[in-house]
Structures are given as structure tokens and as C-alpha cells.
Design a protein around this motif. Structure first.
Motif, short mmCIF file in Angstrom:
data_model
loop_
_atom_site.label_atom_id
_atom_site.label_comp_id
_atom_site.label_asym_id
_atom_site.label_seq_id
_atom_site.Cartn_x
_atom_site.Cartn_y
_atom_site.Cartn_z
N ALA A 25 0.82 -1.47 -0.12
CA ALA A 25 0.07 0.04 0.06
C ALA A 25 0.74 0.84 0.22
CB ALA A 25 -0.79 0.43 0.89
N THR A 26 2.64 1.16 0.44
CA THR A 26 2.87 2.56 0.54
C THR A 26 3.35 2.61 -1.01
OG1 THR A 26 4.84 1.02 1.46
CG2 THR A 26 3.66 2.41 2.66
N LEU A 27 4.06 1.50 -1.77
CA LEU A 27 3.97 1.94 -2.79
C LEU A 27 3.37 2.46 -3.89
CD1 LEU A 27 6.41 -1.47 -2.80
CD2 LEU A 27 6.74 0.69 -2.92
N ASN A 28 2.00 2.05 -3.74
CA ASN A 28 0.46 2.21 -4.75
C ASN A 28 -0.12 2.80 -3.93
OD1 ASN A 28 -0.86 1.94 -6.88
ND2 ASN A 28 -0.97 -0.04 -6.95
N ASP A 29 -0.11 4.58 -4.60
CA ASP A 29 -1.24 5.28 -4.17
C ASP A 29 -2.69 4.68 -4.19
OD1 ASP A 29 1.07 6.68 -3.15
OD2 ASP A 29 0.84 8.05 -5.59
N SER A 30 -2.92 3.89 -5.37
CA SER A 30 -4.39 3.64 -5.60
C SER A 30 -4.93 2.45 -4.23
CB SER A 30 -5.02 2.90 -7.39
OG SER A 30 -4.46 1.62 -7.25
N ILE A 31 -4.25 2.28 -3.48
CA ILE A 31 -4.25 1.22 -2.74
C ILE A 31 -3.60 1.62 -1.17
CG2 ILE A 31 -4.15 -0.89 -3.95
CD1 ILE A 31 -1.94 -1.36 -2.74
N ALA A 32 -3.56 2.70 -1.44
CA ALA A 32 -2.83 3.40 0.38
C ALA A 32 -4.14 3.47 0.96
CB ALA A 32 -2.32 4.95 -0.23
N ASP A 33 -5.44 3.90 0.91
CA ASP A 33 -6.34 3.85 1.44
C ASP A 33 -6.67 2.62 2.35
OD1 ASP A 33 -6.63 6.60 1.38
OD2 ASP A 33 -7.73 6.18 0.14
N VAL A 34 -6.49 1.65 1.90
CA VAL A 34 -6.55 0.17 2.56
C VAL A 34 -5.41 -0.06 3.66
CG1 VAL A 34 -6.31 -2.64 1.95
CG2 VAL A 34 -6.68 -0.23 -0.06
N ALA A 35 -4.65 0.39 3.57
CA ALA A 35 -3.69 0.16 5.01
C ALA A 35 -4.02 0.72 5.98
CB ALA A 35 -1.74 0.70 4.57
N ARG A 36 -5.37 1.21 6.18
CA ARG A 36 -5.85 2.03 7.24
C ARG A 36 -6.87 0.69 8.05
NH1 ARG A 36 -5.65 7.30 8.57
NH2 ARG A 36 -4.68 8.99 6.60
N TRP A 37 -7.36 0.06 7.52
CA TRP A 37 -7.79 -1.39 7.70
C TRP A 37 -6.81 -2.24 8.60
CZ3 TRP A 37 -13.02 -1.30 8.36
CH2 TRP A 37 -13.36 -0.05 7.30
N PHE A 38 -5.58 -2.24 8.75
CA PHE A 38 -4.19 -3.08 9.04
C PHE A 38 -4.31 -2.53 9.87
CE2 PHE A 38 -4.52 -3.88 4.26
CZ PHE A 38 -5.21 -5.57 4.42
N PRO A 39 -3.65 -3.48 11.43
CA PRO A 39 -2.88 -2.52 12.47
C PRO A 39 -1.35 -2.86 12.42
CG PRO A 39 -3.73 -5.08 12.95
CD PRO A 39 -4.18 -4.92 11.61
N PHE A 40 -1.04 -2.77 11.54
CA PHE A 40 0.66 -2.92 10.87
C PHE A 40 0.60 -0.74 10.83
CE2 PHE A 40 0.16 -7.23 9.67
CZ PHE A 40 1.37 -7.36 10.72
N TYR A 41 -1.01 -0.23 10.09
CA TYR A 41 -0.31 1.30 10.19
C TYR A 41 0.12 1.89 11.34
CZ TYR A 41 -1.87 5.41 8.31
OH TYR A 41 -2.52 6.89 8.17
N TYR A 42 -0.90 1.62 12.23
CA TYR A 42 -1.11 2.14 13.16
C TYR A 42 0.58 2.36 14.08
CZ TYR A 42 -6.17 3.31 11.85
OH TYR A 42 -6.78 3.33 11.51
N TYR A 43 0.74 1.23 14.37
CA TYR A 43 2.31 -0.13 14.96
C TYR A 43 2.95 1.29 14.37
CZ TYR A 43 6.18 -2.45 16.76
OH TYR A 43 6.83 -2.85 17.23
#
Length: 85
Positions: A25-43
């Protein structure tokens, strides 16, 4: 397959898949918003040593942990551990 194997491999597979999706998700802007659904984003999302602790990220992780603990208590109490015999 036994329930223990399903639980172990299922949780390991889900964690691996979520971690990979978060990385992509950090590599592709079209799926960047998907990262907010995973705990790794917050960690991994902040830089607490340089910018300080992000309290909203800490709150999300705390709420997630509390919810999972509550769910595990409920499911454990429903478990039938009597031996068949």
C-alpha cells in the motif's frame, strides 16, 4: 485437519497477508487507503522518537487489543473441554 492447525495456520496466514498488503500500500497510491484497515499502519505509521507518540494510533491499537481480549474470553467460556469417554 484439527482445529488447532486451522487456528495456527489461519492466523499466521492472515497476519502475513495483511503485512504484505500494508507494505504494498505504501508503494501504490491507488491502494494506500487500504492500509488504514490493518494494525500495522497504526503500529509502524509514526515516528515516536522524533515526533512523539501519536495518541490516536495508540488509542486504535488499545481498542483493538481490548476487543480481541474480550472476544477471546467469550469464546473460551463457550468452549467445551470435557473429555469424550
Amino acid at each position: 485437519p484439527s482445529q488447532a492447525k486451522i487456528a495456527i495456520f489461519g492466523s499466521t496466514g492472515a497476519a502475513l497477508a495483511f503485512h504484505l498488503l500494508n507494505g504494498f500500500a505504501t508503494l501504490n497510491d491507488s491502494i494506500a487507503d487500504v492500509a488504514r484497515w490493518f494494525p500495522f499502519y497504526y503500529y509502524l505509521g509514526g515516528d515516536p522518537l522524533n515526533t512523539g507518540l501519536d495518541l490516536s494510533h495508540a488509542a486504535v491499537l488499545t481498542a483493538l487489543a481490548a476487543g480481541l481480549i474480550a472476544l477471546s474470553v467469550v469464546l473460551f467460556e463457550r468452549r467445551d473441554i470435557r473429555q469424550a469417554g
